[in-house]
Design an enzyme around this catalytic site. Structure first.
Site: not given
Ligand code: MG
Length: 346
Positions: A142, A171, A232, A256
Site C-alpha cells: 500500500k 496500490d 481498481d 472485485k
Molecule cells: Mg486496490
C-alpha cells in the site's frame, strides 16, 4: 415458483483496522441474503459494498430487499437494477448455489497463487521476510498513505527484501495527482514492479469533468511508462468494466466480483477481449468469498496472483474465507459454508 427471501445485516469488526489512502476502516457492514425454495433447498449471497467506491450503500440494498418482500420469483430477482451491483451479485450467487443457475463454474485448477498484503509505510520492511518464508512470491504494498518522498525512498529497501523472482505490486488507491504518479512510474520503470494499481482517481461525486480528466491522465500514464497500470477504484460495477473495455484499456482490470452485479456476462466480455485480470477481495465474509473465488478459479486467461490474501480478517473465524496462505486451493473454496455464517449471524 416463488422463493422465500431472507436477509440479515451484519457489522463485523476487523481483527486489525484496515489502513488505506481513504483512511482507516474498522468494521465491515453488509448483508447476507438467503433464498429458500419449496423443497427446502437454500442459497446464500452477500451484499458487501465498499464505502469509498461509490457502490450502492448497505441501506439502499436493504431498502430494495424490503421492496422485493418475503416471496420472490427469479424474474423479480433478475429485474433488480444494475445500479445495485452488490445486491445483484448476492442474488445471482444465491440462485446459483441451489442450482437455479448453473452458469458459475467452479471446476477449476487445484490452486491459485495469492499476493501477500504488505502494510503502508516503514512497517513494510519487517513483513516481507516472514511472508517470503511462508512461500509468497507476489507482494502488494500500500502506497500513497504517507509522504511521497519517504515512500519513494523506501522502494529500493522493499525490493532488496524480496526473494529473487518475486513480483511487487503497488496500490495507491487513487492518492496521487499526475506529477506524483509520474515520479512513481519513472522510478518503477526498471524495477520488478508487476503493476501500479489506481495511481489517480476521481469519484463521480467530484463531477463528471474531473472524472474525465482523471481518466485521460490514467490513459496518458499507461501510454508513457512501461509499468502496467491497474484499474481498481475506476471499476465500480459492470458498466465501468464495459466502458474501459470499449475504450480498449490494455492495462490490468482489478475485478472485485462482489461489486459486479451478475458477473457472468461481464466475465465473458473480459474473456473475449483477452483482458488482463486480477481477482480481488472486497473484504467480504465467506459467503461472498465463495462465488467470488469461484469466478477466479473459472477464469482461463493469463493467471495473476489473487488479491485475496486478506483472511483472517474478522474476530470470529466462521466469517473468514480461506486463510492467507501463498495459495488458495479450490477444495477450500468448495468447503466454505455460507449456512454456518448465516447461523452465526442469528
Ligand atoms: Mg486496490
Amino acid at each position: 415458483m416463488p422463493l422465500r427471501l431472507f436477509h440479515r445485516r451484519y457489522t463485523l469488526p476487523f481483527r486489525a483496522p484496515v489502513r488505506t489512502a481513504h483512511g482507516v476502516w474498522v468494521e465491515r457492514i453488509g448483508l447476507v441474503v438467503r433464498l429458500q425454495d419449496e423443497g427446502g433447498r437454500v442459497g446464500h449471497g452477500e451484499v458487501a459494498p465498499i464505502p469509498w467506491f461509490g457502490t450502492e450503500t448497505v441501506e439502499e440494498a436493504e431498502a430494495a430487499l424490503g421492496v422485493l418482500g418475503e416471496w420472490v420469483t427469479p424474474e423479480q430477482l433478475a429485474a433488480v437494477p444494475a445500479e445495485l451491483g452488490c445486491l445483484r451479485f448476492a442474488l445471482v450467487a444465491a440462485l446459483a448455489e441451489f442450482g437455479k443457475d448453473e452458469r458459475i463454474n467452479t471446476d477449476a485448477p487445484p490452486y491459485l497463487p495469492v499476493a501477500a498484503l504488505l502494510p503502508a509505510g516503514r512497517a513494510v520492511l519487517a513483513q516481507i521476510a516472514p511472508k517470503a518464508e511462508l512461500g509468497f512470491r507476489t507482494f502488494k504494498w500500500k502506497v500513497g498513505v504517507g509522504d511521497l518522498a519517504d515512500e519513494l525512498s523506501l522502494l529500493d529497501d522493499v525490493i532488496a527484501e524480496l526473494p529473487s523472482g518475486s513480483k511487487l505490486r503497488l496500490d495507491a488507491n487513487g492518492a496521487w495527482d499526475r506529477r506524483q504518479a509520474e515520479k512513481w512510474l519513472d522510478r518503477a520503470a526498471e524495477r520488478p514492479i508487476e503493476f501500479i494499481e489506481q495511481p489517480c482517481f476521481a469519484q463521480a461525486s467530484e463531477g463528471a469533468a474531473l472524472v474525465r480528466r482523471t481518466e485521460d491522465v490514467l490513459r496518458g500514464l499507461a501510454g508513457s511508462f512501461p509499468t502496467p497500470i491497474a484499474l481498481d477504484e475506476s471499476l465500480v460495477g459492470s458498466g465501468d468494466v464495459e466502458r474501459w473495455l470499449a475504450a480498449d484499456w490494455r492495462g490490468v482490470f482489478v475485478i472485485k466480483p462482489a461489486l459486479l452485479g451478475d458477473p457472468v456476462p461481464v466475465m465473458a466480455r473480459l474473456a473475449t477481449a483477452k483482458a488482463d485480470v486480477v481477482f480481488s477481495s472486497a473484504l467480504e465474509t465467506a459467503v461472498g468469498a465463495k462465488p467470488a473465488l469461484g469466478l477466479a478459479f473459472a477464469w482461463t486467461g493469463k493467471p495473476r496472483a489473487l488479491g485475496f490474501g486478506v483472511w483472517p480478517l474478522f474476530n470470529e473465524s466462521v466469517f473468514d474465507g480461506p486463510f492467507g496462505a501463498p495459495f488458495i486451493r479450490s477444495e477450500d473454496v468448495k468447503r466454505l459454508n455460507p449456512e454456518a455464517v448465516w447461523i452465526a449471524l442469528n
